[in-house]
Design an enzyme around this catalytic site. Structure first.
Site, PDB file in Angstrom:
ATOM      1  N   GLU A 285      44.339  33.380  44.812  1.00  0.00           N
ATOM      2  CA  GLU A 285      44.724  34.111  43.613  1.00  0.00           C
ATOM      3  C   GLU A 285      45.134  33.145  42.504  1.00  0.00           C
ATOM      4  O   GLU A 285      44.835  33.375  41.328  1.00  0.00           O
ATOM      5  CB  GLU A 285      45.874  35.067  43.955  1.00  0.00           C
ATOM      6  CG  GLU A 285      45.854  36.349  43.148  1.00  0.00           C
ATOM      7  CD  GLU A 285      46.763  37.416  43.752  1.00  0.00           C
ATOM      8  OE1 GLU A 285      46.267  38.193  44.580  1.00  0.00           O
ATOM      9  OE2 GLU A 285      47.954  37.470  43.416  1.00  0.00           O
ATOM     10  N   GLU A 288      42.058  31.879  41.082  1.00  0.00           N
ATOM     11  CA  GLU A 288      41.449  32.924  40.245  1.00  0.00           C
ATOM     12  C   GLU A 288      42.173  33.026  38.909  1.00  0.00           C
ATOM     13  O   GLU A 288      41.559  33.136  37.846  1.00  0.00           O
ATOM     14  CB  GLU A 288      41.515  34.263  40.992  1.00  0.00           C
ATOM     15  CG  GLU A 288      40.831  35.411  40.252  1.00  0.00           C
ATOM     16  CD  GLU A 288      41.012  36.762  40.963  1.00  0.00           C
ATOM     17  OE1 GLU A 288      41.645  36.809  42.043  1.00  0.00           O
ATOM     18  OE2 GLU A 288      40.503  37.759  40.424  1.00  0.00           O
ATOM     19  N   CYS A 305      47.351  43.298  46.584  1.00  0.00           N
ATOM     20  CA  CYS A 305      47.721  43.328  48.011  1.00  0.00           C
ATOM     21  C   CYS A 305      48.062  44.717  48.502  1.00  0.00           C
ATOM     22  O   CYS A 305      47.956  45.004  49.681  1.00  0.00           O
ATOM     23  CB  CYS A 305      48.944  42.462  48.274  1.00  0.00           C
ATOM     24  SG  CYS A 305      48.882  40.882  47.489  1.00  0.00           S
ATOM     25  N   SER A 325      43.080  41.460  40.780  1.00  0.00           N
ATOM     26  CA  SER A 325      42.580  40.261  41.441  1.00  0.00           C
ATOM     27  C   SER A 325      41.496  40.678  42.435  1.00  0.00           C
ATOM     28  O   SER A 325      41.607  41.711  43.085  1.00  0.00           O
ATOM     29  CB  SER A 325      43.730  39.583  42.181  1.00  0.00           C
ATOM     30  OG  SER A 325      43.208  38.709  43.156  1.00  0.00           O
ATOM     31  N   LYS A 364      47.405  51.032  54.630  1.00  0.00           N
ATOM     32  CA  LYS A 364      46.601  49.977  55.263  1.00  0.00           C
ATOM     33  C   LYS A 364      45.600  50.574  56.243  1.00  0.00           C
ATOM     34  O   LYS A 364      44.558  49.998  56.509  1.00  0.00           O
ATOM     35  CB  LYS A 364      47.510  48.983  55.995  1.00  0.00           C
ATOM     36  CG  LYS A 364      48.271  48.049  55.076  1.00  0.00           C
ATOM     37  CD  LYS A 364      47.404  46.939  54.505  1.00  0.00           C
ATOM     38  CE  LYS A 364      48.173  46.124  53.473  1.00  0.00           C
ATOM     39  NZ  LYS A 364      47.310  45.344  52.594  1.00  0.00           N
ATOM     40  N   GLU A 367      42.853  51.328  54.040  1.00  0.00           N
ATOM     41  CA  GLU A 367      42.202  50.075  53.618  1.00  0.00           C
ATOM     42  C   GLU A 367      41.272  49.558  54.721  1.00  0.00           C
ATOM     43  O   GLU A 367      40.140  49.143  54.447  1.00  0.00           O
ATOM     44  CB  GLU A 367      43.259  49.010  53.293  1.00  0.00           C
ATOM     45  CG  GLU A 367      42.642  47.659  52.909  1.00  0.00           C
ATOM     46  CD  GLU A 367      43.693  46.547  52.724  1.00  0.00           C
ATOM     47  OE1 GLU A 367      44.776  46.817  52.197  1.00  0.00           O
ATOM     48  OE2 GLU A 367      43.399  45.395  53.105  1.00  0.00           O
ATOM     49  N   GLU A 372      34.307  48.292  51.923  1.00  0.00           N
ATOM     50  CA  GLU A 372      34.404  46.916  51.425  1.00  0.00           C
ATOM     51  C   GLU A 372      34.875  45.950  52.515  1.00  0.00           C
ATOM     52  O   GLU A 372      34.691  44.748  52.390  1.00  0.00           O
ATOM     53  CB  GLU A 372      35.412  46.820  50.263  1.00  0.00           C
ATOM     54  CG  GLU A 372      35.018  47.526  48.981  1.00  0.00           C
ATOM     55  CD  GLU A 372      35.494  48.967  48.928  1.00  0.00           C
ATOM     56  OE1 GLU A 372      35.821  49.538  49.997  1.00  0.00           O
ATOM     57  OE2 GLU A 372      35.530  49.550  47.828  1.00  0.00           O
ATOM     58  N   CYS A 510      56.974  46.209  50.224  1.00  0.00           N
ATOM     59  CA  CYS A 510      56.577  46.594  51.590  1.00  0.00           C
ATOM     60  C   CYS A 510      57.774  46.936  52.476  1.00  0.00           C
ATOM     61  O   CYS A 510      57.653  47.724  53.411  1.00  0.00           O
ATOM     62  CB  CYS A 510      55.781  45.483  52.242  1.00  0.00           C
ATOM     63  SG  CYS A 510      54.421  44.922  51.227  1.00  0.00           S
TER      64      CYS A 510
END
Lengths: 589, 190
Positions: A285, A288, A305, A325, A364, A367, A372, A510
């Site tokens: 990151e 980036e 994230c 990102s 998650k 996710e 992807e 989190c």
């Protein structure tokens, strides 16, 4: 300006006189005397509903019972929180709530930590006098993340309020009328077809089991019992700060070592640390960010994230997608490395590696199933996601004496991480880790300082400038999506030019995730005091480490050298980066 | 370099256009007008009345379109629509059967008519037959107690009805509907 002092009000509670500022509620005043009036629909961080009536008290002279959560005190007020009549009325109210509630406590997921069950016990409901008709609604377990079971719902409305007031998603509302009222998304469609972002805060605030995470426990047991499978596990930074609560350890007890030992006892072949994924995320990151800084954008760069935030962005702020990102989340980066680099090193075919991720997060689970994050052969990089709660349950089910376990160490190479990875689990942590790394790459010097307390957005939102070398970096940190909206609206309207924004979907980051343990006694869910303790555990772990900056991670150095090339390389892009796209239905922001 | 840089990822124009197509110009204009008011959210019920006035019911696509154009969360829109008795979430049939369940009709056997109607049509009160022909609704007193028990189909009043007359009455309307659909193409030719 001198703040005008609030008028002081004299009242009497259960015969004890006390003085409280004007505007205090009876419930708050009673707490000052050490009396916690029983409650259900009330939550200190949410708007008042006053609908459950469990918190009723007797106000002398009014001849009526008053809901203490929403009754402000007045001069000369005299309140009884307990009398035979009040106790009986409260008990009847809870009994009536139970009357159309399924009688399946022993087989319910919330058995033992259900607020309704606890209330029924503490208020003395010992028999069921009325056999009311039961609710018979269909259960929606179609989502990979959130299960909605309206049969267990008592219509307290806490989920509706957290979804709209804290998360700004407003996916839930009460539908229909009377006995057939159901809480659910618009048109009661399936959760994944709604604007739900899978954050799981509805699960957190639900007093019963009307919302739950979709369990992955069985598939993990099955994989662990399969001799053909090499079962590896990774644990997110915030698990070690909260898992102890499941075993009656004081909140804020760091449990990294015991957790690792417990995972080994459960039978995992290798125990890895998502923190390494976090270190890797920071390196990629930061690279980036530098590229964007040199190429004129798109800035601000927004962290990616938090999967709840990603879903929110796709549904509510799709125009900001180019700002996110492209880095995969730490979990997905580590899973990718496990099935490529690690599998290759070990000589195990990737399809024989079963990757379990223990996450504080319900999103998650979603996710992990996103297209992807699939390998070319169609299998997911992350096979199963367990919440902190599910792992606690597995450890108990196995019979492991967690509190007496010796400390264990994560396995090399995917278990070696710096302190920068640990703080990912709390608000501002990704930003702080990024700033540590930014020093490194912008000035080519080691950071002058490691702690950036100014970006720890404990109150939900921070905007500030951080000087790094010659540059002044304009940053914003938000947790809880209603807070994030404030920053995002400044970006879309062009009112502020930020360089980097950290967004975490859940309050506190989190550590306040939708998959974290239900609160221990004397705390409420999303309690700032509880979140503070969990955060303190992460900062303590970070502070105790020799290596606290992601670039210093020797394991990463080796992985880049042997496998990835350099940060931002073609291989890194192919494996560790991803892209997002707008999703429907579009949310109203 | 990457497409995300070049292409717009904002889908608002399409979402808005789709919502406008669903509701039509008149309703879009009305919602515009509501949005100019001080508290557009408080106009939700007024908008829903207009939408039901136009379509006869509030379907999922219409409710979603209202949510987008009025910028009120869809969960709130559908929650409100499902709460009020006046709002209908299902399309209504070609013929609305209103069976009087007032005291006089009830005493004269409306309960048996209710049972027979449900059996013949295969639906409960408040529902519409699968072919979109009949909607069955219960009414309180229709003010025609001397004809009890009474049922009204669209604008036609049927008095002193017995259960065995129900199939005959329903058949009348099925025939009427058939005739109308036969006439329509003929009319279009002339």
């Amino acid at each position: 300006m001198i703040r005008k002092r609030k008028k002081q009000i004299n009242i009497t509670i259960d015969g004890t006189p006390l003085t409280v500022p004007e505007g205090t509620t009876v419930m708050q005043a009673a707490e000052k005397l050490g009396i916690r009036i029983p409650r259900l629909c009330y939550h200190p961080d949410l708007s008042l509903a006053g609908s459950c009536r469990v918190c009723i008290v007797e106000v002398e002279g009014t001849g009526a019972y008053t809901a203490s959560c929403s009754a402000p005190v007045w001069e000369g007020m005299s309140v009884k929180t307990n009398s035979p009549a009040i106790r009986e009325a409260r008990r009847d109210i809870v009994e009536l709530l139970l009357d159309n509630h399924p009688m399946d406590c022993q087989t319910c997921d919330r058995d033992g930590n259900c607020e309704l069950q606890n209330l029924a016990y503490s208020l003395g409901v010992r028999e069921r006098l009325f056999a009311g008709a039961r609710k018979e609604f269909p259960i929606d377990d179609s989502s990979s993340a959130v299960v909605r079971n309206p049969n267990k719902c008592i219509l307290c409305g806490r989920c509706v309020r957290v979804c709209s007031e804290i998360q700004g998603v407003y996916n839930l509302s009460q539908h229909g009328r009377g006995f057939t009222t159901q809480v659910g998304p618009a048109h009661l469609v399936k959760m994944d077809d709604s604007v739900c972002i899978q954050c799981g805060q509805c699960i957190n605030v639900c007093p019963t089991a009307a919302f739950l995470e979709k369990s992955s426990v069985e598939e993990v047991w099955r994989a662990l019992a399969d001799p053909e499978m090499h079962v590896v596990v990774q644990t997110a930074p915030s698990i070690r700060a909260a898992i102890g609560e499941g075993f009656d350890l004081p909140p804020g007890t760091p449990c990294t070592g015991k957790m690792v030992t417990a995972l080994r006892l459960l039978g995992f072949d290798a125990v890895f640390d998502t923190d390494l994924g976090a270190d890797l995320t920071i390196v990629e990151e930061a690279h980036e960010f530098l590229t964007r800084l040199q190429n004129g954008g798109p800035l601000p760069m927004i962290t990616s994230c938090s999967p709840g935030w990603i879903s929110f962005m796709e549904k509510f702020y799709p125009e900001l997608i180019p700002h996110a990102s492209t880095c995969k989340s730490p979990m997905s980066m580590l899973s990718t490395l496990a099935k490529t680099y690690y599998a290759e090193q070990k000589g195990i075919p990737p399809e024989k590696v079963f990757m379990v991720a223990v996450m504080p997060c319900v999103a998650k689970k979603y996710e992990a199933r996103r297209p992807e994050h699939m390998m070319e052969n169609g299998l997911p990089y992350t096979d199963a996601v367990l919440t902190t709660r599910e792992l606690i349950w597995m450890i108990k089910c196995y019979g492991i004496e967690f509190t007496s376990l010796p400390d264990g160490d994560f396995d090399a190479p995917l278990g070696l991480a710096t302190g920068a990875g640990d703080i990912f689990g709390t608000t501002g942590g990704v930003m702080e880790a990024t700033l540590r790394a930014a020093y490194h790459i912008l000035t080519d010097r080691p950071p002058e300082r490691l702690e950036f307390t100014e970006v720890r957005a404990v109150e939900g939102l921070r905007e500030t400038y951080v000087a790094i070398g010659e540059r002044n970096i304009h940053v914003a940190v938000a947790n809880g999506l209603n807070n994030a909206k404030q920053v995002l609206d400044k970006v879309t309207s062009g009112r502020e030019n930020f360089h980097v924004i950290e967004v975490m979907a859940c309050p506190g980051g989190c550590i306040g995730g939708g998959g974290q343990p239900y609160p221990p006694p004397h705390y409420h869910i999303l309690d700032p005091q509880l979140l503070k303790k969990r955060a303190a555990a992460l900062y303590a772990i970070d502070g105790s480490k020799k290596l606290r900056e992601s670039y210093e991670n020797p394991a990463l150095e080796e992985i880049y050298e042997k496998f990835l090339g350099s940060p931002g390389s073609e291989r890194a892009h192919q494996l560790l980066h991803t892209h997002y796209s707008p999703k429907l239905p579009r949310g109203i922001r | 370099m990457n497409c995300q840089h070049a292409c717009s990822t904002d889908n608002w124009a399409e979402v808005k256009a789709a919502a406008e197509r669903v509701l039509g110009e008149d309703l879009v204009a009305f919602i515009e007008q509501c949005r100019a008011e001080q508290d557009p959210h408080s106009q939700l019920i007024a908008v829903l009345h207009r939408v039901q006035g136009k379509f006869g019911y509030l379907g999922q696509s219409q409710l979603d379109a209202v949510a987008q154009l009025l910028q009120v969360p869809a969960a709130k829109v559908s929650g409100v629509a499902s709460f009020y008795h006046y709002f209908r979430l299902q399309p209504r049939g070609k013929f609305i059967i209103n069976l009087c369940l007032g005291t006089a009709c009830y005493v004269k056997g409306a309960d048996r008519l209710a049972e027979k109607l449900s059996d013949e049509l295969g639906i409960h009160f408040g529902e519409t037959t699968g072919d979109g022909m009949f909607t069955l609704e219960g009414a309180r007193c229709l003010g025609a107690c001397s004809l009890a028990p009474v049922l009204v189909v669209n604008d036609d009043m049927h008095g002193s009805v017995t259960p065995d007359q129900i199939p005959i009455i329903l058949d009348q309307y099925i025939k009427k509907a058939r005739q109308q659909s036969d006439e329509k193409p003929a009319q279009q030719q002339t």
